[in-house]
Scaffold this motif. Structure first.
Motif, PDB file in Angstrom:
ATOM      1  N   THR A  34       7.941 -17.297  88.670  1.00 41.58           N
ATOM      2  CA  THR A  34       8.438 -18.090  89.795  1.00 41.58           C
ATOM      3  C   THR A  34       7.746 -19.453  89.853  1.00 41.58           C
ATOM      4  OG1 THR A  34       9.010 -16.126  91.064  1.00 41.58           O
ATOM      5  CG2 THR A  34       8.606 -18.153  92.322  1.00 41.58           C
ATOM      6  N   LEU A  35       6.454 -19.450  89.681  1.00 45.83           N
ATOM      7  CA  LEU A  35       5.708 -20.717  89.697  1.00 45.83           C
ATOM      8  C   LEU A  35       6.109 -21.604  88.517  1.00 45.83           C
ATOM      9  CD1 LEU A  35       2.207 -19.391  90.774  1.00 45.83           C
ATOM     10  CD2 LEU A  35       3.886 -20.616  92.182  1.00 45.83           C
ATOM     11  N   ARG A  36       6.352 -21.011  87.366  1.00 39.42           N
ATOM     12  CA  ARG A  36       6.773 -21.777  86.185  1.00 39.42           C
ATOM     13  C   ARG A  36       8.163 -22.396  86.401  1.00 39.42           C
ATOM     14  NH1 ARG A  36       4.479 -20.980  80.992  1.00 39.42           N
ATOM     15  NH2 ARG A  36       6.597 -21.085  80.134  1.00 39.42           N
ATOM     16  N   VAL A  37       9.087 -21.627  86.947  1.00 36.42           N
ATOM     17  CA  VAL A  37      10.430 -22.158  87.219  1.00 36.42           C
ATOM     18  C   VAL A  37      10.323 -23.335  88.187  1.00 36.42           C
ATOM     19  CG1 VAL A  37      12.684 -21.667  88.263  1.00 36.42           C
ATOM     20  CG2 VAL A  37      11.610 -19.976  86.748  1.00 36.42           C
ATOM     21  N   THR A  38       9.547 -23.169  89.233  1.00 34.40           N
ATOM     22  CA  THR A  38       9.351 -24.244  90.206  1.00 34.40           C
ATOM     23  C   THR A  38       8.720 -25.461  89.546  1.00 34.40           C
ATOM     24  OG1 THR A  38       9.093 -22.563  91.929  1.00 34.40           O
ATOM     25  CG2 THR A  38       8.354 -24.800  92.455  1.00 34.40           C
ATOM     26  N   TYR A  39       7.739 -25.256  88.713  1.00 39.56           N
ATOM     27  CA  TYR A  39       7.096 -26.348  87.980  1.00 39.56           C
ATOM     28  C   TYR A  39       8.116 -27.137  87.156  1.00 39.56           C
ATOM     29  CZ  TYR A  39       4.591 -28.625  84.162  1.00 39.56           C
ATOM     30  OH  TYR A  39       4.160 -29.531  83.235  1.00 39.56           O
ATOM     31  N   TYR A  40       8.954 -26.431  86.416  1.00 36.14           N
ATOM     32  CA  TYR A  40       9.921 -27.126  85.557  1.00 36.14           C
ATOM     33  C   TYR A  40      10.984 -27.879  86.357  1.00 36.14           C
ATOM     34  CZ  TYR A  40       7.757 -25.122  81.466  1.00 36.14           C
ATOM     35  OH  TYR A  40       6.850 -24.791  80.486  1.00 36.14           O
ATOM     36  N   THR A  41      11.352 -27.369  87.530  1.00 35.17           N
ATOM     37  CA  THR A  41      12.302 -28.126  88.362  1.00 35.17           C
ATOM     38  C   THR A  41      11.639 -29.405  88.877  1.00 35.17           C
ATOM     39  OG1 THR A  41      11.760 -26.967  90.431  1.00 35.17           O
ATOM     40  CG2 THR A  41      13.532 -26.038  89.092  1.00 35.17           C
ATOM     41  N   PHE A  49      16.365 -28.130  93.563  1.00 35.60           N
ATOM     42  CA  PHE A  49      16.115 -26.747  93.164  1.00 35.60           C
ATOM     43  C   PHE A  49      14.736 -26.230  93.572  1.00 35.60           C
ATOM     44  CE2 PHE A  49      19.136 -27.939  89.605  1.00 35.60           C
ATOM     45  CZ  PHE A  49      20.204 -27.217  90.112  1.00 35.60           C
ATOM     46  N   LEU A  50      13.963 -27.029  94.274  1.00 33.38           N
ATOM     47  CA  LEU A  50      12.598 -26.643  94.629  1.00 33.38           C
ATOM     48  C   LEU A  50      12.564 -25.304  95.382  1.00 33.38           C
ATOM     49  CD1 LEU A  50       9.553 -27.098  94.848  1.00 33.38           C
ATOM     50  CD2 LEU A  50      10.002 -28.493  96.870  1.00 33.38           C
ATOM     51  N   ALA A  51      13.297 -25.195  96.470  1.00 35.84           N
ATOM     52  CA  ALA A  51      13.284 -23.956  97.255  1.00 35.84           C
ATOM     53  C   ALA A  51      13.867 -22.791  96.453  1.00 35.84           C
ATOM     54  CB  ALA A  51      14.048 -24.147  98.560  1.00 35.84           C
ATOM     55  N   ALA A  52      14.914 -23.035  95.697  1.00 33.17           N
ATOM     56  CA  ALA A  52      15.516 -21.973  94.879  1.00 33.17           C
ATOM     57  C   ALA A  52      14.528 -21.494  93.817  1.00 33.17           C
ATOM     58  CB  ALA A  52      16.810 -22.457  94.231  1.00 33.17           C
ATOM     59  N   GLY A  53      13.770 -22.427  93.255  1.00 37.78           N
ATOM     60  CA  GLY A  53      12.753 -22.047  92.277  1.00 37.78           C
ATOM     61  C   GLY A  53      11.745 -21.083  92.872  1.00 37.78           C
ATOM     62  N   ASP A 149      15.187 -21.509  84.779  1.00 35.37           N
ATOM     63  CA  ASP A 149      14.824 -20.095  84.817  1.00 35.37           C
ATOM     64  C   ASP A 149      14.407 -19.628  83.426  1.00 35.37           C
ATOM     65  OD1 ASP A 149      14.498 -17.609  86.157  1.00 35.37           O
ATOM     66  OD2 ASP A 149      16.489 -16.972  85.552  1.00 35.37           O
ATOM     67  N   ASP A 150      15.141 -20.025  82.414  1.00 30.26           N
ATOM     68  CA  ASP A 150      14.781 -19.661  81.043  1.00 30.26           C
ATOM     69  C   ASP A 150      13.454 -20.291  80.623  1.00 30.26           C
ATOM     70  OD1 ASP A 150      16.989 -18.047  80.715  1.00 30.26           O
ATOM     71  OD2 ASP A 150      18.155 -19.531  79.603  1.00 30.26           O
ATOM     72  N   MET A 151      13.222 -21.525  81.022  1.00 27.95           N
ATOM     73  CA  MET A 151      11.955 -22.189  80.703  1.00 27.95           C
ATOM     74  C   MET A 151      10.785 -21.433  81.345  1.00 27.95           C
ATOM     75  SD  MET A 151      13.211 -26.136  81.110  1.00 27.95           S
ATOM     76  CE  MET A 151      11.718 -26.958  80.612  1.00 27.95           C
ATOM     77  N   GLY A 152      11.012 -20.912  82.513  1.00 27.55           N
ATOM     78  CA  GLY A 152       9.977 -20.184  83.235  1.00 27.55           C
ATOM     79  C   GLY A 152       9.629 -18.842  82.633  1.00 27.55           C
ATOM     80  N   LYS A 153      10.449 -18.365  81.728  1.00 22.18           N
ATOM     81  CA  LYS A 153      10.206 -17.063  81.112  1.00 22.18           C
ATOM     82  C   LYS A 153       9.108 -17.095  80.074  1.00 22.18           C
ATOM     83  CE  LYS A 153      14.861 -15.431  81.910  1.00 22.18           C
ATOM     84  NZ  LYS A 153      16.141 -15.050  81.330  1.00 22.18           N
TER      85      LYS A 153
END
Length: 159
Positions: A34-41, A49-53, A149-153
């Protein structure tokens, strides 16, 4: 139809999926993912996309379960309909926009349609019907959010 798994916050499936590797597609647990997805957005300047991340997988630990022998063998989790559970958690939060709620609710829809069509699952028609009701703009945004989302994986652990 939502997955009937309802893990408690202090249950093994909840805590294990939150802090440790989720499955072969995720290098990290739900929290770090979750933190990684937020970081990439944020890194991309895609602030919408901040809140969605931050919220897109909030329901995931509640849905963690062992689906098959492979999950048991590799100490991994499955998360059927986690996006709907995430949406159900946030749907009445007045400080979260309807746009964010839609991104959270449908963030896995593109992948779910492809997978259910490929595997000839009954849910394909239902998921395609949902997709067909969405505006073009949200479809494009869901595709972009899927990139984050994929980047956050992280890197895949095994195939």
């Amino acid at each position: 139809m939502m997955n009937e798994v309802k893990n408690k916050i202090f249950s093994y499936p909840f805590l294990s999926s939150l802090f440790y590797m989720q499955n072969k597609w995720h290098q990290h647990g739900v929290l770090i993912h979750t933190l990684r997805v937020t970081y990439y957005t944020l890194k991309a300047g895609d602030f919408k996309f901040l809140a969605a991340g931050l919220l897109h997988d909030v329901g995931k630990p509640f849905t963690a379960f062992k689906k098959d022998k492979e999950d048991h063998e590799f100490h991994e989790w499955s998360f059927t309909d986690h996006e709907e559970r995430s949406y159900q958690i946030i749907k009445n939060w007045p400080f979260v926009s309807e746009y964010t709620k839609d991104i959270v609710r449908y963030h896995y829809l593109i992948r779910d349609i492809k997978k259910s069509k490929k595997e000839n699952l009954k849910r394909y028609a239902q998921k395609q019907e949902i997709w067909d009701t969405l505006e073009e703009e949200i479809k494009n945004d869901l595709a972009q959010f899927l990139v984050y989302d994929d980047m956050g994986k992280g890197k895949k652990r095994r195939e």
